[in-house]
Design a protein around this motif. Sequence first.
Motif, PDB file in Angstrom:
ATOM      1  N   UNK A 119     -67.726 -63.276 -24.042  1.00 39.12           N
ATOM      2  CA  UNK A 119     -66.989 -64.042 -25.049  1.00 39.12           C
ATOM      3  C   UNK A 119     -66.519 -63.138 -26.188  1.00 39.12           C
ATOM      4  N   UNK A 120     -65.351 -63.470 -26.717  1.00 35.79           N
ATOM      5  CA  UNK A 120     -64.816 -62.759 -27.870  1.00 35.79           C
ATOM      6  C   UNK A 120     -65.540 -63.232 -29.130  1.00 35.79           C
ATOM      7  N   UNK A 121     -65.264 -62.565 -30.255  1.00 34.99           N
ATOM      8  CA  UNK A 121     -65.921 -62.916 -31.516  1.00 34.99           C
ATOM      9  C   UNK A 121     -65.587 -64.335 -31.957  1.00 34.99           C
ATOM     10  N   UNK A 122     -64.408 -64.826 -31.568  1.00 37.05           N
ATOM     11  CA  UNK A 122     -64.031 -66.182 -31.964  1.00 37.05           C
ATOM     12  C   UNK A 122     -64.571 -67.248 -31.017  1.00 37.05           C
ATOM     13  N   UNK A 123     -65.383 -66.820 -30.035  1.00 39.87           N
ATOM     14  CA  UNK A 123     -65.987 -67.767 -29.108  1.00 39.87           C
ATOM     15  C   UNK A 123     -65.196 -68.006 -27.839  1.00 39.87           C
ATOM     16  N   UNK A 124     -63.961 -67.484 -27.784  1.00 41.68           N
ATOM     17  CA  UNK A 124     -63.148 -67.633 -26.584  1.00 41.68           C
ATOM     18  C   UNK A 124     -63.682 -66.745 -25.467  1.00 41.68           C
TER      19      UNK A 124
ATOM     20  N   UNK B 104     -69.675 -53.532 -25.696  1.00 44.57           N
ATOM     21  CA  UNK B 104     -70.609 -54.657 -25.484  1.00 44.57           C
ATOM     22  C   UNK B 104     -70.293 -55.472 -24.236  1.00 44.57           C
ATOM     23  N   UNK B 105     -69.023 -55.528 -23.832  1.00 42.87           N
ATOM     24  CA  UNK B 105     -68.647 -56.280 -22.644  1.00 42.87           C
ATOM     25  C   UNK B 105     -69.199 -55.601 -21.384  1.00 42.87           C
ATOM     26  N   UNK B 106     -69.121 -54.286 -21.350  1.00 41.22           N
ATOM     27  CA  UNK B 106     -69.659 -53.559 -20.195  1.00 41.22           C
ATOM     28  C   UNK B 106     -71.176 -53.608 -20.186  1.00 41.22           C
ATOM     29  N   UNK B 107     -71.763 -53.644 -21.372  1.00 44.70           N
ATOM     30  CA  UNK B 107     -73.216 -53.780 -21.444  1.00 44.70           C
ATOM     31  C   UNK B 107     -73.649 -55.138 -20.885  1.00 44.70           C
ATOM     32  N   UNK B 108     -72.879 -56.177 -21.149  1.00 47.50           N
ATOM     33  CA  UNK B 108     -73.183 -57.500 -20.609  1.00 47.50           C
ATOM     34  C   UNK B 108     -73.031 -57.503 -19.089  1.00 47.50           C
ATOM     35  N   UNK B 109     -72.056 -56.760 -18.567  1.00 47.59           N
ATOM     36  CA  UNK B 109     -71.900 -56.643 -17.113  1.00 47.59           C
ATOM     37  C   UNK B 109     -73.128 -55.988 -16.502  1.00 47.59           C
ATOM     38  N   UNK B 110     -73.643 -54.952 -17.167  1.00 48.34           N
ATOM     39  CA  UNK B 110     -74.847 -54.277 -16.689  1.00 48.34           C
ATOM     40  C   UNK B 110     -76.043 -55.231 -16.676  1.00 48.34           C
ATOM     41  N   UNK B 111     -76.158 -56.033 -17.715  1.00 49.30           N
ATOM     42  CA  UNK B 111     -77.269 -56.984 -17.804  1.00 49.30           C
ATOM     43  C   UNK B 111     -77.154 -58.064 -16.724  1.00 49.30           C
ATOM     44  N   UNK B 112     -75.941 -58.524 -16.462  1.00 46.12           N
ATOM     45  CA  UNK B 112     -75.717 -59.534 -15.422  1.00 46.12           C
ATOM     46  C   UNK B 112     -76.150 -59.003 -14.063  1.00 46.12           C
ATOM     47  N   UNK B 113     -75.755 -57.781 -13.756  1.00 46.12           N
ATOM     48  CA  UNK B 113     -76.111 -57.178 -12.477  1.00 46.12           C
ATOM     49  C   UNK B 113     -77.611 -56.918 -12.404  1.00 46.12           C
TER      50      UNK B 113
ATOM     51  N   UNK C  30     -73.790 -45.801 -22.205  1.00 44.39           N
ATOM     52  CA  UNK C  30     -74.896 -46.713 -22.514  1.00 44.39           C
ATOM     53  C   UNK C  30     -74.992 -47.845 -21.490  1.00 44.39           C
ATOM     54  N   UNK C  31     -73.838 -48.379 -21.067  1.00 47.00           N
ATOM     55  CA  UNK C  31     -73.867 -49.503 -20.130  1.00 47.00           C
ATOM     56  C   UNK C  31     -74.425 -49.088 -18.777  1.00 47.00           C
ATOM     57  N   UNK C  32     -74.019 -47.922 -18.289  1.00 44.69           N
ATOM     58  CA  UNK C  32     -74.543 -47.438 -17.006  1.00 44.69           C
ATOM     59  C   UNK C  32     -76.022 -47.089 -17.150  1.00 44.69           C
ATOM     60  N   UNK C  33     -76.392 -46.507 -18.274  1.00 45.76           N
ATOM     61  CA  UNK C  33     -77.813 -46.210 -18.512  1.00 45.76           C
ATOM     62  C   UNK C  33     -78.646 -47.484 -18.557  1.00 45.76           C
ATOM     63  N   UNK C  34     -78.072 -48.560 -19.111  1.00 50.30           N
ATOM     64  CA  UNK C  34     -78.791 -49.840 -19.154  1.00 50.30           C
ATOM     65  C   UNK C  34     -79.049 -50.349 -17.744  1.00 50.30           C
ATOM     66  N   UNK C  35     -78.066 -50.196 -16.864  1.00 51.55           N
ATOM     67  CA  UNK C  35     -78.263 -50.583 -15.467  1.00 51.55           C
ATOM     68  C   UNK C  35     -79.323 -49.711 -14.810  1.00 51.55           C
ATOM     69  N   UNK C  36     -79.292 -48.419 -15.115  1.00 53.13           N
ATOM     70  CA  UNK C  36     -80.228 -47.483 -14.486  1.00 53.13           C
ATOM     71  C   UNK C  36     -81.662 -47.673 -14.971  1.00 53.13           C
ATOM     72  N   UNK C  37     -81.859 -48.514 -15.978  1.00 52.72           N
ATOM     73  CA  UNK C  37     -83.225 -48.837 -16.387  1.00 52.72           C
ATOM     74  C   UNK C  37     -83.969 -49.600 -15.304  1.00 52.72           C
ATOM     75  N   UNK C  38     -83.210 -50.218 -14.382  1.00 53.86           N
ATOM     76  CA  UNK C  38     -83.863 -50.829 -13.228  1.00 53.86           C
ATOM     77  C   UNK C  38     -84.454 -49.694 -12.405  1.00 53.86           C
ATOM     78  N   UNK C  39     -85.771 -49.640 -12.244  1.00 53.95           N
ATOM     79  CA  UNK C  39     -86.446 -48.429 -11.749  1.00 53.95           C
ATOM     80  C   UNK C  39     -86.128 -48.018 -10.323  1.00 53.95           C
ATOM     81  N   UNK C  40     -85.545 -48.895  -9.523  1.00 51.63           N
ATOM     82  CA  UNK C  40     -85.307 -48.566  -8.108  1.00 51.63           C
ATOM     83  C   UNK C  40     -84.051 -47.743  -7.888  1.00 51.63           C
ATOM     84  N   UNK C  41     -83.257 -47.493  -8.944  1.00 50.94           N
ATOM     85  CA  UNK C  41     -81.920 -46.946  -8.757  1.00 50.94           C
ATOM     86  C   UNK C  41     -81.834 -45.438  -8.962  1.00 50.94           C
ATOM     87  N   UNK C  42     -80.887 -44.840  -8.233  1.00 56.01           N
ATOM     88  CA  UNK C  42     -80.559 -43.417  -8.348  1.00 56.01           C
ATOM     89  C   UNK C  42     -79.044 -43.277  -8.335  1.00 56.01           C
TER      90      UNK C  42
END
Length: 317
Positions: free
Chosen positions: A133-138, A176-185, A214-226
């Motif tokens: 979502x954008x800052x205006x909620x859209x 932040x949008x890519x970080x949310x994509x990482x969290x979703x995955x 940062x977004x890719x690193x957030x995904x890589x926090x899942x311990x099974x990944x290389x």
Amino acid sequence: MQAKYKRYTIGFYNLENLFDTHNDPQVLDDDFTPRGRKNWTEKRYARKLKKLAKAIGQIGDDKGFGIPVLLGLAEVENIRVLKDLLHTGGLRNQDLGYVHFESPDERGIDTALLYHKKFFKIKQTEVLPLLIYEEDGERDYTRDILYVKGHLNGEPIHVFVNHWPSRREGDEETAPKRLEAAKTLKRKLEELGQTEANPNLVIMGDFNAGPHADSVNALMEYPALYNPMKKLLMPHRGSANYKGEWSLFDQIIISHSFFDHVPGTHSFAHADIFDERFLTEWKGRAKGSPFRTYRGRKYLGGYSDHFPVYISLKWNP
């Protein structure tokens, strides 16, 4: 299923706006019509299909691995362009299937997965919506993540095809949008981990972020990944080039399970960027960069503004 070859190629390719020439009033595809800004004609469309089919047929083949058994795609408009692609050039002689869902992306570009029917059997498909979502909620309508579960030569494998939100409005503004994509995955991976011990994971895509972001690193926090792509980014090499600077937004990330050399399974052997000379600009300031279809509004007639990336897996008899 008995594996015929010792090596199997899994790739990813951003096709740079593979649109048909028809206007879809539901999406922003007006530029890619015969009367649009890009003057996107049937002749140009057919030429692009021919070039992409040539490239796909050779991804990884410099190592003698043959056509990819799995190939993730980004920037495909619809099922029609996938069907047209699979009926072009050498691809028409291959037993290839596809998985595709229409996404809510406002430009009308989706992800898809091509698979070799002889070696890969589909068991489940679904989309993971990105609720951003954008800052205006859209809501920012962007590409879903494509999830496909199947068996590669009888071995279960989970495949995710990504095209994370663009950096068009600025890197910091869109991070932040890519970080949310990482969290979703990552949430989906955690869900799989609760139902399956040590699952085989292949996460591919155009992440619009490099291996150290940062977004890719957030995904890589899942311990099974290389991430085997980390070693491929160099000052003079990558999968895309913008204003003389190389990036490696296109990546294939795998689970550590592919390092277990167990009979009847696949193990990781190799990762690379498929940047053969025929895919590059041959002269000028952009020499060595991907030979793209357009530079701005100027038609160049090339393949894509991205190089494909791939990994190879070795079959353990």
